[in-house]
Design a protein around this motif. Structure first.
Motif: not given
Length: 46
Positions: A2-3, A9-11, A17-18
Motif C-alpha cells: 500500500l505504501d 483505488l478506482e477499481e 486484495f490477495n
C-alpha cells in the motif's frame, strides 16, 4: 504494497486484495468476516 501506491483505488485490485486478506469466513449468505493477514477481523453484514 500500500505504501507504493499513488492516490486512491478506482477499481478492485486482485493483487492488493490477495496481499491483505488471509481468508473469508462465510457465516451466512449475507454475513462475512474478512480475516486479514495482520490478524485483524472485519465483519460485514449485507
Amino acid at each position: 504494497m500500500l505504501d507504493s501506491m499513488d492516490g486512491l483505488l478506482e477499481e478492485f485490485d486482485d493483487d492488493i486484495f490477495n496481499a491483505l486478506v488471509e481468508n473469508i469466513e462465510v457465516l451466512s449468505q449475507r454475513h462475512f468476516i474478512f480475516v486479514l493477514k495482520s490478524g485483524m477481523r472485519i465483519e460485514e453484514k449485507l
